[in-house]
Design an enzyme around this catalytic site. Structure first.
Site, PDB file in Angstrom:
ATOM      1  N   GLY A 150     -64.967  17.933  17.651  1.00 47.30           N
ATOM      2  CA  GLY A 150     -63.672  17.515  17.395  1.00 47.30           C
ATOM      3  C   GLY A 150     -62.982  16.887  18.759  1.00 47.30           C
ATOM      4  O   GLY A 150     -63.343  17.754  19.820  1.00 47.30           O
ATOM      5  N   GLN A 181     -56.427  14.970  24.869  1.00 50.82           N
ATOM      6  CA  GLN A 181     -57.617  15.679  25.824  1.00 50.82           C
ATOM      7  C   GLN A 181     -58.328  14.436  26.562  1.00 50.82           C
ATOM      8  O   GLN A 181     -59.034  14.825  27.521  1.00 50.82           O
ATOM      9  CB  GLN A 181     -58.679  16.037  24.504  1.00 50.82           C
ATOM     10  CG  GLN A 181     -58.173  17.276  24.043  1.00 50.82           C
ATOM     11  CD  GLN A 181     -59.250  17.808  23.284  1.00 50.82           C
ATOM     12  OE1 GLN A 181     -59.770  17.520  22.077  1.00 50.82           O
ATOM     13  NE2 GLN A 181     -60.320  19.071  24.004  1.00 50.82           N
ATOM     14  N   CYS A 187     -63.032  24.805  22.771  1.00 50.61           N
ATOM     15  CA  CYS A 187     -62.519  23.583  23.002  1.00 50.61           C
ATOM     16  C   CYS A 187     -63.024  22.819  23.941  1.00 50.61           C
ATOM     17  O   CYS A 187     -63.594  23.467  24.975  1.00 50.61           O
ATOM     18  CB  CYS A 187     -60.820  23.830  23.066  1.00 50.61           C
ATOM     19  SG  CYS A 187     -60.133  22.394  23.380  1.00 50.61           S
ATOM     20  N   LEU A 188     -63.495  21.599  24.005  1.00 53.43           N
ATOM     21  CA  LEU A 188     -64.052  20.922  25.057  1.00 53.43           C
ATOM     22  C   LEU A 188     -62.993  20.808  26.140  1.00 53.43           C
ATOM     23  O   LEU A 188     -63.520  20.525  27.213  1.00 53.43           O
ATOM     24  CB  LEU A 188     -64.303  19.275  24.527  1.00 53.43           C
ATOM     25  CG  LEU A 188     -65.201  19.264  23.413  1.00 53.43           C
ATOM     26  CD1 LEU A 188     -65.348  17.623  23.217  1.00 53.43           C
ATOM     27  CD2 LEU A 188     -66.651  19.773  23.990  1.00 53.43           C
ATOM     28  N   HIS A 192     -57.463  22.757  14.348  1.00 57.52           N
ATOM     29  CA  HIS A 192     -57.812  22.669  15.876  1.00 57.52           C
ATOM     30  C   HIS A 192     -57.162  21.437  16.443  1.00 57.52           C
ATOM     31  O   HIS A 192     -56.288  21.406  17.302  1.00 57.52           O
ATOM     32  CB  HIS A 192     -59.058  23.041  16.183  1.00 57.52           C
ATOM     33  CG  HIS A 192     -59.302  23.185  17.767  1.00 57.52           C
ATOM     34  ND1 HIS A 192     -59.607  24.231  18.449  1.00 57.52           N
ATOM     35  CD2 HIS A 192     -59.271  22.158  18.685  1.00 57.52           C
ATOM     36  CE1 HIS A 192     -59.602  24.112  19.601  1.00 57.52           C
ATOM     37  NE2 HIS A 192     -59.682  22.813  19.932  1.00 57.52           N
ATOM     38  N   GLU A 193     -57.566  20.360  15.933  1.00 53.29           N
ATOM     39  CA  GLU A 193     -57.421  18.833  16.347  1.00 53.29           C
ATOM     40  C   GLU A 193     -55.996  18.662  16.067  1.00 53.29           C
ATOM     41  O   GLU A 193     -55.185  17.997  17.095  1.00 53.29           O
ATOM     42  CB  GLU A 193     -58.386  17.970  15.946  1.00 53.29           C
ATOM     43  CG  GLU A 193     -59.828  18.147  16.535  1.00 53.29           C
ATOM     44  CD  GLU A 193     -60.074  18.590  17.904  1.00 53.29           C
ATOM     45  OE1 GLU A 193     -59.360  18.227  18.682  1.00 53.29           O
ATOM     46  OE2 GLU A 193     -61.030  19.470  17.969  1.00 53.29           O
ATOM     47  N   HIS A 199     -53.611  19.994  18.773  1.00 51.79           N
ATOM     48  CA  HIS A 199     -53.617  19.335  19.949  1.00 51.79           C
ATOM     49  C   HIS A 199     -52.412  18.239  20.021  1.00 51.79           C
ATOM     50  O   HIS A 199     -51.895  18.061  21.233  1.00 51.79           O
ATOM     51  CB  HIS A 199     -54.955  18.746  20.262  1.00 51.79           C
ATOM     52  CG  HIS A 199     -55.984  19.480  21.038  1.00 51.79           C
ATOM     53  ND1 HIS A 199     -55.818  20.077  22.222  1.00 51.79           N
ATOM     54  CD2 HIS A 199     -57.168  19.907  20.505  1.00 51.79           C
ATOM     55  CE1 HIS A 199     -56.647  20.637  22.389  1.00 51.79           C
ATOM     56  NE2 HIS A 199     -57.852  20.706  21.643  1.00 51.79           N
TER      57      HIS A 199
HETATM   58 NI    NI Z   1     -59.639  21.446  21.332  1.00 53.46          NI
END
Ligand code: NI
Length: 168
Positions: free
Chosen positions: A46, A51, A91-92, A133-134, A137
Site C-alpha cells: 500500500g 508518502q 510502512c514504506l 493503515h493507508e 496516512h
Molecule cells: Ni505507511
C-alpha cells in the site's frame, strides 16, 4: 509512468491532513499510475499520496501476491469495522522496521475509483489492515503511534538465497 521518491518518517508531509480530490485531472491520473509503480517497485502492499509528497486523499493498495490486483481508493471513508486482528505492520516510509498493531479484522470502505465513480469495498485480514493503515496516512497518522511495544528490525531474505536454501 515514473517512480516517485518515498518520503520517510520525520518528513513533516507525513503528519498533514490531506485534501479530498474534487475532480480527476491528467496530473492526478499520472500520480495514481506513479504511486502504483512506486509501490510495486518497493515491494509494498500500500502507498498513500502524502508518502510521495502529495497532500491528496488517494491511496493505492495491492495485497495479492500471486498476480497484480491494484486497488485505487480516492477520498476513502471507512463505514464499518468488525472484529480485531493483532499482527506485524510496516510502512514504506520506515523501511526495515515493523511493529505490532491491532486493527479491525474487517472493514467496509466507500471511495471513488479512478473515474470518480463511487464504490464500496469489503476487506478482511491483510487487506483490511492495509486499508486502515493507508487511510490513517491521509489524516497524518503514522502506524508507529499505534504500535504496541517496540519496533523491531525486519530481515529480508532475497529470492536467490531462498532458492539456494530450497535446493540444498
Ligand atoms: Ni505507511
Amino acid at each position: 509512468m515514473a517512480l516517485r521518491t518515498i518520503r520517510t518518517f520525520g518528513d513533516p508531509v507525513l503528519e498533514k491532513v490531506c485534501r479530498p480530490v474534487e475532480k480527476m485531472t491528467l496530473r492526478l491520473q499520472v500520480l495514481v499510475e506513479d504511486m502504483l509503480e512506486t509501490m510495486y517497485n518497493a515491494n509494498g502492499v500500500g502507498l498513500a499520496a502524502p508518502q510521495v509528497g502529495v497532500l491528496r486523499r488517494i491511496v493505492v493498495i495491492d495485497t495479492n501476491f500471486e498476480e497484480p490486483e491494484p486497488i485505487v481508493l480516492i477520498n476513502p471513508e471507512i463505514l464499518e469495522t468488525e472484529g480485531e486482528q493483532t499482527g506485524d505492520e510496516g510502512c514504506l516510509s520506515l523501511p526495515g522496521k515493523s511493529g505490532t498493531v491491532t486493527r479491525p479484522m474487517k472493514v467496509k470502505v466507500k471511495a471513488l475509483d479512478i473515474n470518480m465513480e463511487p464504490f464500496e469495498l469489503e476487506a478482511e485480514g491483510l487487506l483490511a489492515r492495509a486499508v486502515c493503515h493507508e487511510c490513517d496516512h491521509l489524516d497524518g497518522v503514522v502506524y508507529t503511534s499505534k504500535v504496541e511495544g517496540e519496533l523491531h528490525d525486519v530481515t529480508y531474505v532475497d529470492d536467490e538465497e531462498m532458492e539456494e536454501e530450497t535446493e540444498e
